[in-house]
Every structure is written in structure tokens, then in C-alpha cells.
Design a protein around this motif. Structure first.
Motif, PDB file in Angstrom:
ATOM      1  N   LYS A  86      15.757  47.825 118.351  1.00  0.00           N
ATOM      2  CA  LYS A  86      14.944  49.114 117.669  1.00  0.00           C
ATOM      3  C   LYS A  86      15.214  48.902 116.105  1.00  0.00           C
ATOM      4  N   LYS A  87      13.900  48.767 115.375  1.00  0.00           N
ATOM      5  CA  LYS A  87      13.969  48.448 114.123  1.00  0.00           C
ATOM      6  C   LYS A  87      13.959  49.524 113.384  1.00  0.00           C
ATOM      7  N   ASN A  88      14.490  49.749 112.181  1.00  0.00           N
ATOM      8  CA  ASN A  88      14.522  50.975 111.310  1.00  0.00           C
ATOM      9  C   ASN A  88      13.265  50.929 110.664  1.00  0.00           C
ATOM     10  N   ASN A  89      12.723  52.290 110.233  1.00  0.00           N
ATOM     11  CA  ASN A  89      11.651  52.531 109.646  1.00  0.00           C
ATOM     12  C   ASN A  89      11.281  51.537 108.414  1.00  0.00           C
ATOM     13  N   ALA A  90      12.507  51.275 107.603  1.00  0.00           N
ATOM     14  CA  ALA A  90      12.345  50.324 106.553  1.00  0.00           C
ATOM     15  C   ALA A  90      11.669  48.991 106.764  1.00  0.00           C
ATOM     16  N   PHE A  91      11.713  48.435 108.033  1.00  0.00           N
ATOM     17  CA  PHE A  91      11.298  47.152 108.484  1.00  0.00           C
ATOM     18  C   PHE A  91       9.703  47.154 108.219  1.00  0.00           C
ATOM     19  N   LEU A  92       9.130  48.362 108.327  1.00  0.00           N
ATOM     20  CA  LEU A  92       7.678  48.346 108.061  1.00  0.00           C
ATOM     21  C   LEU A  92       7.086  47.932 106.719  1.00  0.00           C
ATOM     22  N   THR A  93       7.907  48.007 105.849  1.00  0.00           N
ATOM     23  CA  THR A  93       7.769  47.798 104.269  1.00  0.00           C
ATOM     24  C   THR A  93       7.363  46.138 104.315  1.00  0.00           C
ATOM     25  N   LEU A  94       8.526  45.658 105.188  1.00  0.00           N
ATOM     26  CA  LEU A  94       8.607  44.141 105.142  1.00  0.00           C
ATOM     27  C   LEU A  94       7.360  43.651 105.550  1.00  0.00           C
ATOM     28  N   TYR A  95       6.902  44.241 107.062  1.00  0.00           N
ATOM     29  CA  TYR A  95       5.716  43.850 107.694  1.00  0.00           C
ATOM     30  C   TYR A  95       4.553  43.990 106.597  1.00  0.00           C
ATOM     31  N   ALA A  96       4.497  45.096 106.042  1.00  0.00           N
ATOM     32  CA  ALA A  96       3.369  45.592 105.115  1.00  0.00           C
ATOM     33  C   ALA A  96       3.226  44.445 103.887  1.00  0.00           C
ATOM     34  N   ARG A  97       4.220  43.985 103.315  1.00  0.00           N
ATOM     35  CA  ARG A  97       4.469  43.079 102.235  1.00  0.00           C
ATOM     36  C   ARG A  97       3.892  41.611 102.749  1.00  0.00           C
ATOM     37  N   CYS A  98       4.514  41.455 103.853  1.00  0.00           N
ATOM     38  CA  CYS A  98       3.862  40.010 104.409  1.00  0.00           C
ATOM     39  C   CYS A  98       2.477  39.945 104.735  1.00  0.00           C
ATOM     40  N   TYR A  99       1.982  40.813 105.363  1.00  0.00           N
ATOM     41  CA  TYR A  99       0.638  40.997 105.676  1.00  0.00           C
ATOM     42  C   TYR A  99      -0.192  41.086 104.506  1.00  0.00           C
ATOM     43  N   TYR A 111       0.569  49.457 108.178  1.00  0.00           N
ATOM     44  CA  TYR A 111       2.235  49.414 108.248  1.00  0.00           C
ATOM     45  C   TYR A 111       2.556  50.170 107.083  1.00  0.00           C
ATOM     46  N   TYR A 112       1.958  50.227 105.864  1.00  0.00           N
ATOM     47  CA  TYR A 112       2.587  51.211 104.716  1.00  0.00           C
ATOM     48  C   TYR A 112       2.227  52.780 105.177  1.00  0.00           C
ATOM     49  N   GLN A 113       1.088  52.812 105.926  1.00  0.00           N
ATOM     50  CA  GLN A 113       1.046  54.323 106.328  1.00  0.00           C
ATOM     51  C   GLN A 113       1.843  54.758 107.368  1.00  0.00           C
ATOM     52  N   ARG A 114       2.214  53.850 108.221  1.00  0.00           N
ATOM     53  CA  ARG A 114       3.334  54.237 109.258  1.00  0.00           C
ATOM     54  C   ARG A 114       4.619  54.461 108.634  1.00  0.00           C
ATOM     55  N   PHE A 115       4.810  53.562 107.480  1.00  0.00           N
ATOM     56  CA  PHE A 115       6.108  53.669 106.934  1.00  0.00           C
ATOM     57  C   PHE A 115       6.341  55.070 106.062  1.00  0.00           C
ATOM     58  N   PHE A 116       5.358  55.422 105.348  1.00  0.00           N
ATOM     59  CA  PHE A 116       5.388  56.614 104.505  1.00  0.00           C
ATOM     60  C   PHE A 116       5.161  57.833 105.477  1.00  0.00           C
ATOM     61  N   GLU A 117       4.427  57.758 106.481  1.00  0.00           N
ATOM     62  CA  GLU A 117       4.390  58.993 107.300  1.00  0.00           C
ATOM     63  C   GLU A 117       5.730  59.372 107.954  1.00  0.00           C
ATOM     64  N   ASN A 118       6.663  58.271 108.128  1.00  0.00           N
ATOM     65  CA  ASN A 118       8.006  58.454 108.716  1.00  0.00           C
ATOM     66  C   ASN A 118       9.240  58.471 107.798  1.00  0.00           C
ATOM     67  N   ASN A 120      11.998  59.082 105.423  1.00  0.00           N
ATOM     68  CA  ASN A 120      13.135  59.956 105.389  1.00  0.00           C
ATOM     69  C   ASN A 120      13.952  59.582 103.969  1.00  0.00           C
ATOM     70  N   LYS A 121      13.901  60.363 103.281  1.00  0.00           N
ATOM     71  CA  LYS A 121      14.516  60.035 101.782  1.00  0.00           C
ATOM     72  C   LYS A 121      16.091  59.885 102.004  1.00  0.00           C
ATOM     73  N   TYR A 122      16.565  60.574 103.037  1.00  0.00           N
ATOM     74  CA  TYR A 122      18.097  60.613 103.377  1.00  0.00           C
ATOM     75  C   TYR A 122      18.619  59.362 104.259  1.00  0.00           C
ATOM     76  N   ASP A 123      17.570  58.594 104.492  1.00  0.00           N
ATOM     77  CA  ASP A 123      17.726  57.290 105.461  1.00  0.00           C
ATOM     78  C   ASP A 123      18.458  56.438 104.555  1.00  0.00           C
ATOM     79  N   ASP A 124      19.716  56.156 104.830  1.00  0.00           N
ATOM     80  CA  ASP A 124      20.373  55.021 103.966  1.00  0.00           C
ATOM     81  C   ASP A 124      20.624  53.715 104.736  1.00  0.00           C
ATOM     82  N   PHE A 125      19.879  53.438 105.639  1.00  0.00           N
ATOM     83  CA  PHE A 125      19.856  51.878 105.974  1.00  0.00           C
ATOM     84  C   PHE A 125      19.816  50.784 105.032  1.00  0.00           C
TER      85      PHE A 125
END
Length: 302
Positions: A86-99, A111-118, A120-125
Motif C-alpha cells: 500500500k503506497k503512501n499518499n506522497a507517491f501521488l506526487t511522483l506519479y503527477a511529476r512523471c506524467y 494525481y495532484y488532485q488526489r494528493f491534495f484531497e488526501n 495530511n500535514k502531519y504525515d511524516d512519511f
């Protein structure tokens, strides 16, 4: 270099049964090469670390982010898609950047829309620069809507909202250049409509400095207003950069006004022409050959 050699030797002699330890050594080698700006080897060892221990999300992140940094966009997408974890929400930024880099802007936007919708500023992954991600998001939007009225209308509210978010940040000037063009007024970075530029202007109108307002008016082809504001700013400002920006836009707007007047009247306005010539002579030295970077020097327009 000594640290890098130590990690390499450790990786050679560690037991293959100790996968986690071996993966850690590979990860450390990757970090060492990354610090040396050897992105190719950093990516190679990050891949080895993940291949050795594919159960750790941070090893997948290191491999994917190194691949993205290296420009291996398709490989990076395949790597992430193939992960069983299961991938952390942060991976969506890599998908967005690659595409985005592959020119698939709609997928990047999704992918950016999904990232920002989810988000969490406290997620420290991983530590993400959210301002950079928002700028990339805006950059993707502007690519998608350039020369496309239908797409522009569809994404207009999103673009305005992002523009407003980024306006009070240190990213403002770069964002303004994307929308309005460089300080010499010669071009816009993205070919978006005057209608959208006007909406962006109205959204921040009360927060604009005079030189920022001048840039908006120039992009909106209100050259008379540019000339008037430029003249006022040249006479009143004590800030050298503001003064020089005002002078260059005043000069370019005067040229536009001169051409517009001639097209209408078929007569050259001598007063306007003489003013343009005087300004031209104040900028350019006789017999000097100018290069593009000369025009970006603050002293040129002083």
C-alpha cells in the motif's frame, strides 16, 4: 568518498540472508552517491535496495524518486505500479511529476488532485515541499489549458484558486512570469487567454504593487494604462528595481501606442515618435552589439 567505500565493502561482505541489512547498505550507498550528485549510481543502488527488500515503502520511495530525478519517468511509473504494498499518499506526487514530464497533463492533474484531497500535514512519511508541489500543479494546469479555450474554461476556477494560494508566497514572482511573461515584456510563458489573465488580475487587484499592476496591464494590452502607471512610478519610486521595470514597460507600451495610432490615423505622431527615440537612445549605446542577457541587467534600463 571514504563513507561510500565503507558502505560498498559492507554490502559485499554481508550475508545474503540478511536482506534488511544488505538493503540498508545499498540505501546508504544510494544516499552517498546522491550527495555526490551522481544521480545514475544513486538510482542504481536505490533499485538494488528495493529489489533486496521490497517490503519497505521508503525503499520504494527512494528508488522511485531517484528515477524521477534522473528522468526515467516510464521506468518510475512501472516500478510504482508493480509494487504490491500500500503506497503512501506522497507517491501521488511522483506519479503527477512523471506524467507531467511525459506530457500527459490530464493524468498529472488527476494525481495532484488526489494528493491534495488526501493531504495530511502531519504525515511524516517523507518531507515534501508543498509549495513546490503546488507550483508543479499550477504548471501542469497552465500546460493543459494553453491554446485551448474549452480546457481553460473547465479548469479556470482551479487555476484561480491555486494562483490565490501561491500569490502571498515566495513563489509569486516565478508564478507571475509564467502567466504574464518576463520583465522585458517580450513574451508570456504560457499562451492563456486575456479573459483568464483579467480574472487573475481581478482576484488579486487590491494586493498588487504598482509594478505588478503594470505587468498585468501590459499582458492585457492596455498600453495607455501601462504608459501612465510607468510614468507615475518612474517619477515617484525610490526603488531601483521598480524604477527600471517601469521604464522598460513604459518604453514598450509607447511603441505599441505609436503603432496603434499609426494604424488608425495613417499619420505618425511626431511627439510620440520623438519620445520613443529619446527613450531608445537612453537605453542603447551607439555601435555596441547587445546580447539577450544584457537586457536582463538592472543597469541597462536605468
Amino acid at each position: 568518498n571514504k563513507e561510500k567505500d565503507r558502505f560498498r565493502l559492507a554490502a559485499v561482505y554481508v550475508s545474503v540472508d540478511k536482506k534488511e541489512a544488505l538493503a540498508t547498505y545499498y540505501s546508504n550507498l544510494s544516499a552517498s552517491y546522491s550527495n555526490l550528485n551522481d544521480n545514475s549510481k544513486a538510482y542504481d543502488y536505490a533499485l538494488r535496495a528495493y529489489a533486496t527488500d521490497d517490503s519497505a515503502p521508503f525503499r520504494l520511495w527512494n528508488a522511485a524518486s531517484n528515477g524521477q530525478n534522473l528522468g526515467r519517468y516510464k521506468e518510475t511509473l512501472e516500478l510504482m505500479d508493480g509494487a504490491k504494498m500500500k503506497k503512501n499518499n506522497a507517491f501521488l506526487t511522483l506519479y503527477a511529476r512523471c506524467y507531467q514530464q511525459l506530457g500527459e497533463y490530464i493524468k498529472s492533474i488527476q494525481y495532484y488532485q488526489r494528493f491534495f484531497e488526501n493531504f495530511n500535514k502531519y504525515d511524516d512519511f517523507v518531507k515534501l515541499n508543498i509549495l513546490d508541489e503546488k507550483m508543479n500543479f499550477l504548471y501542469t494546469y497552465l500546460h493543459q489549458v494553453a491554446n485551448n479555450e474549452k480546457e481553460e474554461l473547465y479548469f479556470e476556477e482551479n487555476i484561480i484558486a491555486l494562483f490565490l494560494e501561491l500569490f502571498p508566497t515566495p513563489k509569486k514572482n516565478k508564478m507571475m512570469d509564467w502567466v504574464l511573461g518576463s520583465d522585458d515584456g517580450a513574451h508570456r510563458r504560457f499562451d492563456i487567454s486575456e479573459r483568464l489573465i483579467n480574472k487573475l488580475y481581478l482576484a488579486v487587484e487590491n494586493r498588487l504593487s504598482q509594478d505588478e499592476a503594470i505587468k498585468f496591464y501590459f499582458a492585457l494590452k492596455n498600453y495607455q494604462k501601462v504608459y501612465e502607471l510607468g510614468n507615475s512610478l518612474v517619477e515617484t519610486t525610490i526603488d531601483l528595481e521598480e524604477h527600471n521595470i517601469a521604464k522598460r514597460y513604459q518604453y514598450f507600451s509607447l511603441l505599441h501606442l505609436l503603432i496603434q495610432d499609426y494604424k488608425t490615423s495613417k499619420v505618425i505622431d511626431e511627439k510620440m515618435l520623438n519620445e520613443a527615440i529619446m527613450m531608445y537612445k537612453s537605453f542603447y549605446k551607439k555601435d555596441k552589439v547587445y546580447e539577450a542577457n544584457d537586457f536582463q541587467k538592472s543597469t541597462f534600463w536605468g
